[in-house]
Write a protein that holds these residues in place. Structure first.
Motif, PDB file in Angstrom:
ATOM      1  N   GLY A  73      45.564  54.725  30.365  1.00  0.00           N
ATOM      2  CA  GLY A  73      46.099  53.370  30.395  1.00  0.00           C
ATOM      3  C   GLY A  73      45.180  52.399  31.109  1.00  0.00           C
ATOM      4  N   PRO A  74      45.667  51.195  31.395  1.00  0.00           N
ATOM      5  CA  PRO A  74      44.842  50.174  32.054  1.00  0.00           C
ATOM      6  C   PRO A  74      44.363  50.654  33.428  1.00  0.00           C
ATOM      7  N   ARG A  75      43.099  50.386  33.711  1.00  0.00           N
ATOM      8  CA  ARG A  75      42.544  50.783  35.006  1.00  0.00           C
ATOM      9  C   ARG A  75      42.812  49.745  36.090  1.00  0.00           C
ATOM     10  N   TYR A  76      43.256  48.551  35.693  1.00  0.00           N
ATOM     11  CA  TYR A  76      43.486  47.475  36.658  1.00  0.00           C
ATOM     12  C   TYR A  76      44.831  46.818  36.415  1.00  0.00           C
ATOM     13  N   GLU A  77      45.398  46.269  37.479  1.00  0.00           N
ATOM     14  CA  GLU A  77      46.560  45.396  37.363  1.00  0.00           C
ATOM     15  C   GLU A  77      46.204  44.059  37.985  1.00  0.00           C
ATOM     16  N   ALA A  78      46.710  42.970  37.393  1.00  0.00           N
ATOM     17  CA  ALA A  78      46.241  41.627  37.738  1.00  0.00           C
ATOM     18  C   ALA A  78      47.334  40.794  38.391  1.00  0.00           C
ATOM     19  N   ARG A 103      42.324  47.964  41.301  1.00  0.00           N
ATOM     20  CA  ARG A 103      42.047  49.166  40.509  1.00  0.00           C
ATOM     21  C   ARG A 103      43.081  50.240  40.804  1.00  0.00           C
ATOM     22  N   ARG A 104      43.731  50.711  39.756  1.00  0.00           N
ATOM     23  CA  ARG A 104      44.726  51.768  39.921  1.00  0.00           C
ATOM     24  C   ARG A 104      44.041  53.057  40.394  1.00  0.00           C
ATOM     25  N   GLY A 105      44.636  53.689  41.411  1.00  0.00           N
ATOM     26  CA  GLY A 105      44.064  54.908  41.936  1.00  0.00           C
ATOM     27  C   GLY A 105      42.879  54.695  42.852  1.00  0.00           C
ATOM     28  N   GLY A 106      42.564  53.441  43.166  1.00  0.00           N
ATOM     29  CA  GLY A 106      41.446  53.144  44.053  1.00  0.00           C
ATOM     30  C   GLY A 106      41.874  53.122  45.504  1.00  0.00           C
TER      31      GLY A 106
END
Length: 340
Positions: free
Chosen positions: A77-82, A98-101
């Motif tokens: 899925g998307p690696r980022y949320e805004a 960044r998701r999981g960052g």
């Protein structure tokens, strides 16, 4: 954690449709828009930020979501949320996590001092010697982030008023109309100065209340170190100097990590033809980080993403589809202070 800041040059022109977005606009075909998006995504992936701060983002969140879904996603899925800024018209501010960052959460700051940034203040921006109400051209986007293994950090994303004057080169080169350009240019610079002073007052208040406050100010300030013609001749202000703070209050001075970590020859984020000083392809440092005294010991490294940017250049780099942006991204890494 790694924070990247980037002005992505009129992302709004990649899209049409706002809430029902599609690629392409009056300026770019769908294929051209996708080329721009892929070039930008390649730079972002190369830098791998935990937090990405953007200027000149699209006017609608759905358009940013399309960008993320199509070129910043993988099988999971998307690696980022805004998170979008509150104003700015067709040039919105964004923060992407960044998701999981190394950033667990991002929340919009809602304290009284931050809310007051949206209120007009008294300033003379047109030189008529009268104080009138003025507001930010683009209200700074202020967020509080929760880093993994660290204390909360406040991030302020600033995109000041542009220095651009319509048909500026033609006006400047015409002796009969040069003064028209000077008047318009001074108005822009006075507005930038007003925004710089207002933000600095906000930062002073935060640090006065908590000397250990962890604050990062970043963005395209449309100005930088060094004095241009108008600063030399018409006594306007250098905005970077305003935001960083006064030498008479050393405990409140913010640190500019790019100056400490980037060689002088590479210390630029944009190149423009300066028709006033008659310098072709002039390198300019327009994009900045300012780190509060309480966070400065945590800065481990900083830089300008020249390699990632130049990998995306094709042709002469003059057409929009031949470059990732007209600005180069900047980055800073923040970790635990070194000891021993």
């Amino acid at each position: 954690m790694k924070i990247v800041d980037w002005n992505l040059e009129w992302m709004n022109r990649w899209f049409s449709g706002n809430a029902r977005p599609r690629w392409g606009s009056g300026e770019l075909t769908p294929d051209e828009a996708r080329i721009c998006a892929r070039k930008a995504a390649a730079v972002i992936d190369a830098l791998a930020p935990d937090l990405l701060c953007l200027q000149e983002g699209p006017s609608a969140e759905a358009e940013m979501a399309l960008f993320i879904e199509e070129v910043l996603s993988d099988a999971d899925g998307p690696r980022y949320e805004a998170l979008i800024g509150s104003d700015g018209g067709a040039q919105k501010l964004y923060v992407l996590r960044r998701r999981g960052g190394l950033v667990r959460a991002v929340e919009r700051a809602t304290d009284a001092a931050t809310r007051a940034l949206a209120e007009p203040w008294a300033a003379d921006v047109n030189g008529d010697m009268l104080l009138e109400g003025y507001e930010f051209t683009r209200l700074p986007l202020v967020v509080d982030i929760d880093p993994v293994g660290g204390a909360p950090v406040r991030v302020v994303v600033l995109h000041t008023k542009s220095k651009y004057v319509h048909r500026g080169a033609a006006l400047w080169r015409d002796p009969a109309r040069r003064q028209e350009f000077v008047v318009a240019a001074l108005l822009a610079r006075r507005r930038i100065s007003a925004e710089g002073f207002r933000l600095r007052a906000y930062l002073d208040a935060l640090v006065a209340e908590d000397p250990e406050a962890r604050i990062v100010v970043t963005g395209d300030w449309n100005d930088g170190p060094g004095t241009d013609f108008f600063e030399r001749s018409y006594l306007t202000h250098n905005v970077a100097d305003i935001v960083l703070g006064s030498t008479f209050l050393p405990g409140l001075i913010f640190h500019h990590p790019l100056l400490a970590h980037v060689p002088a020859a590479a210390l630029f984020t944009a190149r423009f033809d300066d028709f006033v000083d008659e310098v072709t392809d002039r390198p300019l440092l327009l994009d900045h980080f300012a780190i509060s005294p309480g966070l400065t010991p945590w800065v481990q490294a900083a830089g300008i993403g020249h390699d990632a940017y130049e990998a995306g250049l094709t042709g002469a780099g003059t057409a929009r589809v031949e470059r990732p942006s007209d600005h180069r991204p900047i980055w800073v890494e923040i970790g635990r202070p070194l000891t021993g």
